[in-house]
Write an enzyme that holds these catalytic residues in place. Structure first.
Site, short mmCIF file in Angstrom:
data_model
loop_
_atom_site.label_atom_id
_atom_site.label_comp_id
_atom_site.label_asym_id
_atom_site.label_seq_id
_atom_site.Cartn_x
_atom_site.Cartn_y
_atom_site.Cartn_z
N ASP A 84 45.60 32.92 43.20
CA ASP A 84 44.27 33.90 44.09
C ASP A 84 44.67 33.39 45.40
O ASP A 84 44.33 32.69 46.00
CB ASP A 84 43.22 33.05 43.23
CG ASP A 84 41.52 33.56 43.54
OD1 ASP A 84 41.80 34.90 43.83
OD2 ASP A 84 40.51 32.74 43.98
N HIS A 206 33.68 37.12 45.07
CA HIS A 206 34.12 36.38 45.09
C HIS A 206 32.80 35.06 45.28
O HIS A 206 32.35 35.98 45.92
CB HIS A 206 35.47 36.72 46.33
CG HIS A 206 36.73 36.53 46.01
ND1 HIS A 206 37.71 35.88 45.79
CD2 HIS A 206 36.79 37.41 44.85
CE1 HIS A 206 38.73 36.10 45.07
NE2 HIS A 206 38.46 37.55 44.64
O1 G3H Z 1 38.53 32.98 44.59
C1 G3H Z 1 37.70 31.97 43.81
C2 G3H Z 1 36.42 32.44 44.45
O2 G3H Z 1 35.81 33.38 44.57
C3 G3H Z 1 35.25 30.95 44.28
O3 G3H Z 1 34.48 31.48 45.46
O4 G3H Z 1 32.97 28.85 46.20
O5 G3H Z 1 31.39 30.22 44.90
O6 G3H Z 1 33.05 28.80 44.27
P1 G3H Z 1 32.91 29.73 44.99
ZN ZN Z 2 37.45 33.62 46.73
#
Ligand code: G3H
Ligand code: ZN
Length: 282
Positions: A84, A206
């Site tokens: 990721d 995200h």
């Molecule tokens: O790529 C990971 C996610 O976008 C995590 O986002 O900080 O809202 O958990 P978050």
């Molecule tokens: Zn993210």
């Protein structure tokens, strides 16, 4: 069971009008908790390892990904493995060797034309390896404090970007922001629908930890097909460890890590159940 290709989970979600949940891990305990939750909820999921998590583990992706892959293979739930927010081309091109079925190549910090050129080149190489590729357009807020939470992805630009890069999924900026510990972000649902109509690949959200559950459900209805959580699990883990340490004066890390792992499993299972597809009418 064997690792499941991310592409298979995503194809199923697209056919069904549902979303695949992706959960970021930092340690082995997170992976164990996610596998346990997926078994309990009878649900598939994506285990995601971010470039930041790789940096934390000494810039070597192999140990954590090997552990996550072993946990996933030992689980009764269909689990995929994903790299990721990778900004480094050498790392992202190691996806297959590392057991990952998918990556998010994050060139969102680059100027637009460079983002397109680098993403197209990397995507072509990864497709030769059979890897499903996600990319980002619109600079989703909150990551390392460098982006604005008010960024929005333009549908026409998104369509051009997907055509020019050949990516399999697009992360879009629609009002969420990374690393939020309160669930009070407001998503632009009309924009999600416009993006769904404009691009012919699945949309990815995200920064889902800051979005209320009813808004996430609505986002799925409007066309989101992959929902990413990291901070929500980290918050659950940290709260539980803090509480466990309040009551414990010993030195065995298993006492508090187990509490963190249980809390991550509970938070993961709750999200899986809350965002699961509605059962078909009898
Ligand atoms: O790529 C990971 C996610 O976008 C995590 O986002 O900080 O809202 O958990 P978050
Ligand atoms: Zn993210």
């Amino acid at each position: 069971m064997p690792l499941v290709p991310t592409a298979s989970l995503m194809d199923h979600a697209v056919r069904e009008g549902s979303a695949v949940l992706a959960f970021n891990i930092v340690t082995l305990e997170h992976a164990e908790a996610i596998a346990r939750a997926c078994e309990a909820a009878n649900s598939p999921a994506i285990i995601a390892v971010s470039h930041n998590a790789v940096r934390y583990h000494g810039d070597d992706p192999a140990p954590l990904l090997a552990a996550a892959a072993a946990v996933a293979r030992g689980s009764g739930a269909p689990l995929a493995l994903h790299l990721d927010h990778v900004e480094d081309e050498d790392l992202v091109l190691r996806a297959r060797e590392l057991g990952c079925g998918s990556v998010m190549f994050d060139a969102s910090r680059l100027p637009h034309e460079q983002n397109i050129a680098r993403t197209a080149a990397v995507t072509a190489r990864l497709h030769e390896d059979g890897i499903w590729v996600e990319a980002e357009l619109g600079e989703i807020g909150g990551k390392d404090g460098v982006h604005s939470a008010t960024a929005r992805t333009d549908p026409a630009e998104a369509a051009d970007y997907v055509r020019a890069t050949g990516v399999d999924a697009l992360a879009v900026a629609v009002g969420s922001s990374h690393a939020m510990t309160e669930r009070n972000a407001s998503l632009d649902q009309d924009l999600i629908a416009a993006l769904r109509d404009a691009v012919d690949v699945p949309l990815v959200l995200h920064g889902s930890s800051g979005v209320p559950d009813q808004d996430l459900r609505s986002a799925i209805t409007h066309g989101m097909r992959k929902i990413n959580f990291g901070t929500h699990l980290s918050a659950a883990f940290t709260r539980a460890v803090r509480t466990a340490l309040d009551d414990y004066t010993g030195v065995d890390p298993r006492r508090y890590l187990a509490a963190g792992r249980d809390a991550v499993a509970a938070a993961t299972e709750q999200q899986l159940r809350l965002l699961a597809p509605e059962p078909a009418a009898p």
